[in-house]
Each structure stands twice: as structure tokens, then as C-alpha cells.
Design a protein around this motif. Structure first.
Motif, PDB file in Angstrom:
ATOM      1  N   VAL A 468       1.014  -1.121  -0.005  1.00 35.74           N
ATOM      2  CA  VAL A 468       0.137   0.006  -0.001  1.00 35.74           C
ATOM      3  C   VAL A 468       0.840   1.254  -0.093  1.00 35.74           C
ATOM      4  O   VAL A 468       0.699   2.235  -0.965  1.00 35.74           O
ATOM      5  N   TYR A 469       2.001   1.256   0.969  1.00 29.82           N
ATOM      6  CA  TYR A 469       2.591   2.348   0.928  1.00 29.82           C
ATOM      7  C   TYR A 469       3.484   2.800  -0.342  1.00 29.82           C
ATOM      8  O   TYR A 469       3.619   3.894  -0.629  1.00 29.82           O
ATOM      9  N   THR A 472       0.878   3.801  -3.125  1.00 26.22           N
ATOM     10  CA  THR A 472      -0.163   4.795  -2.942  1.00 26.22           C
ATOM     11  C   THR A 472       0.995   6.219  -2.364  1.00 26.22           C
ATOM     12  O   THR A 472       0.564   7.236  -2.550  1.00 26.22           O
ATOM     13  N   GLY A 473       1.893   5.876  -1.543  1.00 32.07           N
ATOM     14  CA  GLY A 473       2.965   6.831  -1.072  1.00 32.07           C
ATOM     15  C   GLY A 473       2.150   7.205   0.152  1.00 32.07           C
ATOM     16  O   GLY A 473       2.716   8.243   0.819  1.00 32.07           O
ATOM     17  N   LEU A 474       1.079   6.616   0.613  1.00 28.87           N
ATOM     18  CA  LEU A 474       0.158   7.410   1.652  1.00 28.87           C
ATOM     19  C   LEU A 474       0.693   6.484   2.917  1.00 28.87           C
ATOM     20  O   LEU A 474       0.893   5.198   2.985  1.00 28.87           O
ATOM     21  N   PRO A 475       0.884   7.066   4.292  1.00 28.61           N
ATOM     22  CA  PRO A 475       1.080   6.211   5.188  1.00 28.61           C
ATOM     23  C   PRO A 475       0.001   5.290   5.553  1.00 28.61           C
ATOM     24  O   PRO A 475      -1.218   5.709   5.577  1.00 28.61           O
ATOM     25  N   VAL A 476       0.221   4.389   6.092  1.00 26.56           N
ATOM     26  CA  VAL A 476      -0.514   3.291   6.562  1.00 26.56           C
ATOM     27  C   VAL A 476      -0.911   3.320   7.855  1.00 26.56           C
ATOM     28  O   VAL A 476       0.080   3.331   8.876  1.00 26.56           O
TER      29      VAL A 476
END
Lengths: 528, 295
Positions: A468-469, A472-476
């Protein structure tokens, strides 16, 4: 480590399972279409027959040795030609119903082509001698296949084996013609040989001893001739010498009034003798320079001259001179002269002989160079002759044997034996339905699995926080691992079960289709 | 007994030693017969106290569990731990604890790309988990007006709620917020009003006012359950209102591309954190950036 792998594997499996319905559809479609195709492939039945032919008795005694190799391939070609000729096949085709008599030429030729392609004719050498021929034919109908093979076999027995009779007759005729030719050749060769022998008699090999002894003899005779000639010549010389020593004219019998004449002669020679003895005496006392000696020499020479002239005159036969000189023929001289003449004659004869012999020797000597050539030529001619003779004999022999062989065959001693009479299995040899159906099933399942996995790869999901990270580059914030609360697991399980049921259904369908195929669906389809 | 109930009992126990009783009368919830708890809790002296709302509802644990909104007993501990971890940065950014306070950071929107990814589940459990915090209160707002699952599950499907407040300026939002039997958890249902203009309603200024009203002036976190980003347009105005977004992804189900598409709707400027739902991975495998405000 293995846990990770297992969970990864399960993850992939679950991911692919997202597309289970699509893959199931793929499997069903492939299987349905594939099975239908396989089931509609028409059966092919095979009929075959085997026959053992000792072709050696049938074909080879006649043709053996005439530079034609009789191997299985050639025999096969021969048989195939007679069995599978265009007309023959057309006859068979119409007979078994593959085509009709009235069909168009194009259709007929196509049918014949197919027929020919479906016939397999093979031969192999059999251990016990002879050749085993296989006739094989495939057709979509069993009865038709059987019939074709039956006809082919009958043709084979009738035409091929019976046809050998015709062959035998032509072969015999061929032999007869060959024999005639050979006869002519043979007599020609004989003639040539005889001529040659005649021409080169004495020089021929085998007669080589004669030649050399002839040469030897000639040489000896030549030598003896030479010797005799030499002897004769010597004798002649001796005789001539003796003759010279003698005077051709001798004084006539004493008591003649011709004393004075003879004494002239006698005088000359007596004077000469006397002068010579006196010279000798003088020389004993004085040197050559002494005037007496000189005078004496002169005297002698004068006398000699006189004598010579007289002798010449006498020799000339100047009997007048001789008679004037008061001489008559010396009997000794005469006999010597006679002997001399004889010897001359002898010598002439001997010379002739010598020349002749010499010529002969030279001739013989030159011949010596040609002896090898003659030898070679002789041998060649002999060989030619021998060969011709041998061929001729063998041809004659073969002709006899062929005639005998024919008789033997007429009494039924040809060896052929039908090993397998025409038979056809009730099971079709093709297509291998079970195998093909299985292949289709495997293809369907494989394609299904492949499609599912491919789609999974094309539409990936997230399986871990890391992915995921990364994506997406988003923090999980976290993961929630509790599953199944929404009944999804249940419905998923139900879905899986349904899927599995459909797969099982597919397998059941497979079994059914196989069974159906075994029932000879080809027949059913072809009846449709 | 469920974990939640145990915790509640604990809180009750601590409150039993002569605490102030809860403000406001405890009235029976209409139409929902159940055991009523004495909703007595401690009021913090710091002022981050409780606001007890007028109307109350009781959360039917069994029903929620049946519906799959609560974890079964064996997994409750694990889930509680996982939500603790999830809520921490959210709370920190909302109240400015250890990190700079985000603007509108106390409005946490729970979003996802597609339906069925676990938004409702996440918002409920996140709200419950946050309600365990001692110094904040939580209001769960059901903004999925098209499919107000939370409202239905809480038994408040027929009650007035957000939409009504949006439509009618005169309505006092606070009177619509329901007090659950969990002390610091309030709930605003979706409402009964017309749904099809919801997008415009939600993007109106009134929405912001409502949010501000609910928050009041103490530490309050609003957890907003929203519709799927890719299916409903109502989610977009909610994105504008919220300061933090919890993006829920169902592991092994949601295609990556879908997620990326949905994220693009969220734009920049908000803190977005992802929760991977129904994942088999170990909790240790999680990773989140230390910085907030990244998108």
C-alpha cells in the motif's frame, strides 16, 4: 521463510480466484467446443492383410545375373505398379462405392487420389526367405475398408503372381535372343583368334619356346654359315696364295726344241734367282752403297719387271704369250686354279646363305620386340573368347533352367502364403477420442487457470501494508486483521463451493463425453 | 462478555466511588427496549469533559456483532490493539498532542473507493476505540446518506439527523445528536430528509456550521462515515470538510488501480492515512510516515 512463501502463494491463489467465474466460463466454453469437435471427427477404420511371397522363385531365376538387382524395393515398385495403377484404382473405387461410373473425371481423380493415399503397401524381407507384403487401407467405414483390402489382395494374387507367367515367357524370349547374339559374337571371336594364331604362329605365348629355339637354331646356323664362309674364304686365300706360288705355265716336257724359249722364261726367273743370290753375296761383303750392289739391284728390278710382264701376259691366258714363252699349262697350277674356282663358287653360295641367314636373324630379332604385344593381344583375344563362351554357356544353361522352372511352376510349386487374411478391427484406429477429449479438458482447465491468473496480474490488489505504501505513497495507519465478520467469508466460501461444483460438473461432463465417444459416436454423427 | 462491555463496566466501577452523576436526565430511547446503563462517568477537571446529549440510544451489542460490526470474542483483543494503533496519529493531529494541530483535524472522514470495503466497520470501531480515550469525546456521524447503514444498525434509521439539520437551519444539531450508552460516544444519524440533493447540502456552509457546533469548544473528534468515493458524489464535499481522511482498503479485493483512482479524488492538503482492512499480514508489517499532511 516457508510461511511467507505459503502465504504469498495463497495470496496469489486468492487473487486469481477473484476471477473464478470468468475462468470457469473459459473452461466450459473451451471444453464444450473442443469436445464437440472431437466427437464429430469421423472414425477411421483400418483393414489389413499380409501375404508371404517367395519372389525368388517367381521372378529372380530369370533375371538374376543380367545386371538387374532384385531387392524388396524394386519388387514393391513392381507390385505397386500393377496393383495401384490408375485404372485399377478406378475399378476398385467404383466397385466399393466410393464413386460411380458416371461421375465426372475431376471427382473420380480426386477419389482415386484419396484412395491411393489411404492405401499402404509395404514389403519386408522375411527371415525364411522371400518377402512379406502388407496391404493396409483406412476408411471411415469398416466394411468398405475390408472390401478394398480383399480386392487388392485378390488382385495381388491373380495379377502379380499369375502375371509372372507372362514375365517368364518374355524373359525366355529375351534369353533366346541374347543367346543368338552371343553365338554370333562367339564365332566372330573364334575367327579372330584363329587368324591371329595363324599370323603369329611361333611367336605366340605358349609357343614361346619354339620361337626362341628357332632363334637359337637360326643363330647357330648363321654362325655356322659364317664359319663356313670364313673357312671357305681362308681356303680360297690359301689356294690363291698357292697359285701365286706356282707358275701357270710350266715349261713343256723336256726334250723340246723350245728349250730356248723356256730358257727365256727360265732365264728370266733363273736370271732373277741368280741375280738375287749374287746380290745377297754382295751384300755380305759390301754395303748397299757399293756400286756393285746398286747395279745388282737395278738388274734385279729390271728382271722383275720383265718377269712381271711375262706373268701378266701368261696370266691373261695369253696362251700365245704363254706358248711364245714356251710354257704350257701347269697341271698343278691348273688343279689349284680349279680348286680356287670351286672355292669361289662355294664362297658365293655361302655368301648368299650368310646374307640370307643374317636377314632371317634380323627379322627374328625384330620380332622379339613385338612378342609382348603379341602376347597381350593374344590374351585379350583369348579372354574375349572365353568370356563370350562363358556367357553363352550360362545363357544356354539359364534358358534350360527357366524352361524347367516354368514347368515346375506350372505344376504349382510357387510359394506364396496368405499370413493374415483381410481383417478389420471393429474399433476405429483413429481418432483417439479418449486422448483428445482429455487433452481438451486439460486445455480448458489450463486456460481457465491461466486466464484467472493473468487477470489477477493485470488487476492487482493490495495484500500488505508495505505494498500500500509503496504504491500509494500514503502512510498506513494500520491493518485490521479480523475477517469474516461481514459474512464475506461465508459468501466467499459459498461462491467457492459453487465454483467447485461447476468444475465437478465439468469433470462429470468429461466422463460422460468419453463414454459417449466410446459408443461410436462417429456412427451417430455420420448418420445425422 | 464483550471487551467493550468489560471496559464500560470498569469505567462504571471507577465512577461508582462517589462521582458526580451524569448531567442530563437519562431517558428511555424511543422504541428500543434494552438495558439501560447508568451512564455515569467522571468529568475531567481540565474541561475536556463530557457533553451528555439529550437523547440516548443503546447500542445492541449482539446485533452489532451479528451484523459483523464487532469482532468476536477471540479476536477482540487483537482488534482493539490494532485500532489503538490506528487512532493514535489521528487523535494526535486532531487535538495537537505531540504534533501540530491540523486545521479541521478533528473531523475525520472514513472513506473508501468502493462499497463493502469496511468503512462502516472502521468508522464504528474507530469511534468506539477513540471513545475509550480519557480526554476526548467522539461523535460518529453517518454521512452515507444514500445507504445509512450505521444509522440502521444503531437503530436510528428513522430518526432525524444530519440531512434534517442541513435542510432546516433552525434545527439545533445538538438535539439531534444521540448519546450512546458509551459515555464519550455520540451519534448523529443520517436523517430522513430528501436524499437526492444531499451533495449540495453537504457542501453548503451549513455543513461547516454543523460540524463546528458539534465540536463545540472541547476536544471532540467527529468520525464521519461517508459513501464510496467512486460511486457517490456526496463524498467529495465531505472531503473538503474533513481535515483527516482515513482511507479504507480491503486487502486482496480492491484492485490497486481503483484505489489510485479514488485517492486522486482526495486531492492534496489533507492528511490521508490508509487502513488495510481484512489483511492477513502481521501488525508489525505496518508502516506509516512520521509526517502528517502528506498525501
Amino acid at each position: 521463510m516457508t510461511d511467507e512463501l505459503i502465504s504469498k502463494f495463497l495470496g496469489e491463489l486468492k487473487g486469481a480466484a477473484r476471477f473464478r467465474w470468468i475462468s470457469l466460463a473459459v473452461a466450459w466454453i473451451i471444453c464444450a467446443i473442443g469436445w464437440l469437435v472431437v466427437l464429430t471427427i469421423p472414425d477411421r477404420f483400418q483393414a489389413n492383410a499380409r501375404i508371404l511371397v517367395d519372389t525368388r522363385t517367381a521372378l529372380t531365376p530369370i533375371l538374376q545375373g543380367l545386371a538387374i538387382q532384385q531387392d524388396v524395393g524394386a519388387q514393391l515398385n513392381y507390385v505397386a505398379q500393377s496393383l495401384l495403377g490408375k485404372d485399377q484404382l478406378e475399378k476398385i473405387a467404383t466397385q466399393v462405392g466410393l464413386t460411380t461410373v458416371n461421375a465426372g473425371a475431376a471427382e473420380k481423380s480426386m477419389v482415386i487420389k484419396d484412395l491411393k493415399a489411404a492405401v499402404t503397401l509395404n514389403g519386408a524381407n522375411s527371415n525364411g526367405g522371400g518377402t512379406v507384403f502388407y496391404i493396409r487401407y483406412e476408411d471411415s467405414q469398416r466394411e468398405r475398408a475390408l472390401e478394398v483390402v480383399k480386392i487388392l489382395l485378390d488382385d495381388f494374387v491373380k495379377n502379380t503372381l499369375g502375371g509372372k507367367q507372362d514375365d517368364s515367357a518374355t524373359a525366355q524370349q529375351f534369353l533366346v535372343d541374347q543367346i543368338k547374339l552371343k553365338e554370333d559374337l562367339l564365332s566372330e571371336a573364334e575367327q579372330r583368334l584363329a587368324n591371329f594364331k595363324k599370323r603369329n604362329f611361333g611367336v605366340l605365348p605358349g609357343q614361346n619356346g619354339d620361337y626362341f629355339s628357332v632363334l637359337q637354331k637360326e643363330s647357330e646356323e648363321f654362325k655356322s654359315a659364317e664359319g663356313r664362309l670364313a673357312v671357305a674364304q681362308k681356303r680360297r686365300d690359301e689356294l690363291a696364295r698357292q697359285l701365286r706360288g706356282e707358275v701357270p705355265l710350266v715349261p713343256t716336257a723336256p726334250g723340246g726344241g723350245e728349250e730356248a724359249k723356256i730358257s727365256v722364261v727360265t732365264d728370266t726367273s733363273a736370271l732373277l734367282k741368280d741375280a738375287e743370290s749374287r746380290l745377297n753375296q754382295l751384300r755380305l761383303m759390301y754395303t748397299d752403297k757399293h756400286p756393285d750392289v746398286v747395279a745388282m739391284r737395278e738388274n734385279i728390278s729390271q728382271l722383275k719387271q720383265r718377269q712381271a710382264a711375262e706373268v701378266v701376259a701368261i696370266k691373261r691366258g695369253d696362251t700365245g704369250a704363254a706358248a711364245a714363252a714356251g710354257a704350257t699349262a701347269n697341271p698343278i697350277y691348273q688343279s689349284i686354279q680349279l680348286a680356287l674356282n670351286q672355292t669361289d663358287v662355294e664362297i658365293a653360295a655361302l655368301r648368299a646363305e650368310y646374307a640370307d641367314r643374317q636377314r632371317k636373324i634380323t627379322e627374328l630379332r625384330t620380332l622379339i620386340n613385338t612378342v609382348p604385344e603379341v602376347e597381350a593381344e593374344y590374351q585379350r583375344l583369348n579372354r574375349d573368347y572365353d568370356i563370350n563362351r562363358a556367357q553363352y554357356s550360362s545363357l544356354v544353361e539359364r534358358l534350360e533352367r527357366a524352361k524347367l522352372g516354368d514347368q515346375a511352376e506350372a505344376s504349382g510349386s510357387i510359394r506364396f502364403e496368405v499370413i493374415d487374411p483381410p481383417n478389420a478391427s471393429f474399433e476405429p484406429v483413429a481418432p483417439k477420442r479418449k486422448m483428445l477429449l482429455s487433452v481438451v479438458l486439460l486445455a480448458g482447465l489450463g486456460a481457465a487457470a491461466g486466464v484467472a491468473y493473468l487477470l489477477h496480474l493485470l488487476k492487482p490488489v493490495f495484500l500488505s501494508a508495505r505494498s500500500v505504501y509503496e504504491k500509494t505513497g500514503l502512510p498506513v495507519l494500520g491493518i485490521v486483521s479480523v475477517t469474516g465478520l461481514d459474512g464475506r467469508q461465508r459468501s466467499l466460501a459459498r461462491s467457492y463451493v459453487a465454483c467447485g461444483a461447476l468444475v465437478a460438473l465439468l469433470l462429470v461432463g468429461f466422463v460422460g463425453v468419453v463414454k459417449y465417444g466410446q459408443l461410436g459416436v462417429g456412427k451417430l454423427i455420420s448418420m445425422m | 462478555m464483550s471487551f467493550v462491555e468489560t471496559a464500560i463496566k470498569k469505567m462504571q466501577g471507577s465512577a461508582g466511588a462517589g462521582q458526580e452523576s451524569v448531567r442530563g436526565a437519562a431517558t428511555q430511547v424511543q422504541g428500543t427496549p434494552s438495558i439501560q446503563l447508568d451512564g455515569s462517568t467522571t468529568e475531567r477537571k481540565s474541561g475536556a469533559g463530557l457533553k451528555a446529549y439529550t437523547h440516548k440510544i443503546v447500542l445492541n451489542r449482539e446485533r452489532l456483532a451479528e451484523l459483523g460490526m464487532l469482532a468476536p470474542e477471540q479476536q477482540q483483543l487483537q482488534m482493539a490493539n490494532q485500532y489503538r494503533q490506528i487512532k493514535r496519529p489521528l487523535i494526535a493531529a486532531a487535538v495537537g498532542r505531540g504534533v501540530p494541530k491540523l486545521p479541521s483535524g478533528n473531523i475525520v472522514m472514513v472513506a473508501s473507493a468502493l462499497p463493502g470495503e469496511g468503512k462502516t466497520f472502521t468508522s464504528i470501531n474507530l469511534a468506539l476505540s477513540m471513545a475509550m480515550e480519557q480526554d476526548i469525546r467522539v461523535v460518529l456521524v453517518d454521512a452515507d446518506v444514500a445507504k445509512p447503514h450505521v444509522s440502521e444498525m444503531f437503530g436510528a434509521g428513522n430518526r432525524m439527523g444530519l440531512l434534517d439539520a442541513l435542510v432546516d437551519d433552525s434545527l439545533d444539531v445538538e438535539s439531534l445528536v444521540l448519546q450512546t450508552d458509551i459515555p464519550r460516544l455520540g451519534f448523529l444519524p443520517a436523517g430522513k430528509k430528501v436524499k437526492y440533493v444531499a451533495t449540495e447540502l453537504l457542501s453548503s456552509v451549513r455543513m461547516e456550521q454543523i460540524m463546528a457546533k458539534i465540536v463545540g469548544d472541547d476536544n471532540c473528534i467527529i468520525v464521519v462515515d461517508s459513501p464510496p468515493l467512486l460511486l457517490a458524489s456526496e463524498s467529495l464535499p465531505l472531503v473538503n470538510v474533513a481535515g483527516q481522511i482515513v482511507f479504507v482498503v480491503k486487502a486482496g479485493v480492491t484492485p490497486q488501480q481503483t484505489v489510485m483512482d479514488a485517492i486522486s479524488y482526495l486531492g492534496d492538503g489533507k492528511f490521508i492515512g490508509v487502513v488495510l482492512n481484512q489483511s492477513d499480514g502481521k501488525t508489525l508489517g505496518t508502516y506509516y510516515g512520521g509526517e502528517t499532511g502528506g498525501g
